[in-house]
Design a protein around this motif. Sequence first.
Motif, PDB file in Angstrom:
ATOM      1  N   ASP A  57      -8.572  -4.467  -2.914  1.00  5.15           N
ATOM      2  CA  ASP A  57      -8.968  -2.822  -2.695  1.00  5.15           C
ATOM      3  C   ASP A  57      -7.814  -1.840  -3.418  1.00  5.15           C
ATOM      4  O   ASP A  57      -8.075  -0.716  -3.132  1.00  5.15           O
ATOM      5  N   CYS A  58      -6.703  -2.515  -3.769  1.00  3.95           N
ATOM      6  CA  CYS A  58      -5.698  -1.518  -4.612  1.00  3.95           C
ATOM      7  C   CYS A  58      -5.711  -1.860  -6.033  1.00  3.95           C
ATOM      8  O   CYS A  58      -4.967  -2.787  -6.565  1.00  3.95           O
ATOM      9  N   ARG A 105       0.834  -1.178  -0.144  1.00  2.00           N
ATOM     10  CA  ARG A 105       0.071   0.097  -0.232  1.00  2.00           C
ATOM     11  C   ARG A 105       0.949   1.186  -0.067  1.00  2.00           C
ATOM     12  O   ARG A 105       0.523   2.354  -0.694  1.00  2.00           O
TER      13      ARG A 105
END
Length: 165
Positions: free
Chosen positions: A62-63, A24
């Motif tokens: 989610d990335c 992230r």
Amino acid sequence: MAHVLAIYPGTFDPITLGHEDLVRRAARLFDRVIVAVAIAHHKKTLFSLDERMEMARQALADCPQVQVESFEGLVTEFTAARGGTAMVRGLRSGTDFDYEFQLAGMNRALVPGVETVFLTPASQYQFISSTLVREIGTLGGDVAQFVSPGVHERLLHKLGRTAAA
């Protein structure tokens, strides 16, 4: 403007919250990040390559700018073949630095156009390693705080255990 692709290589057996934190962080620095999961014939892994890739994909769903791919052989060759210009490596301690510094020098000699970028995980993840997660899990310890829920579930299943009530 050129898009910058970074490669984050590892065995990810299993992917931990520390790995996720670094991915992230890298995704904020680079346009695209490939989590490069090593086939790792030289290591006895708990999870198969497909399982390790699926866990990484699930944990990082989610990335959108992050992809998960497998590689075999030299990560420098994989990086060059994908057009990567940076390799991300995590540093948890001074011991990691000594090894990673030497590795970065070798990689630079092999592929001068690829820079190694060192990232440190958030303090709550600095002590987490896949090796310790596997060992603690194998010995019956609770590793839920070190991995995402999906990875925890797969780890318990792999070890023939069920989640605590």
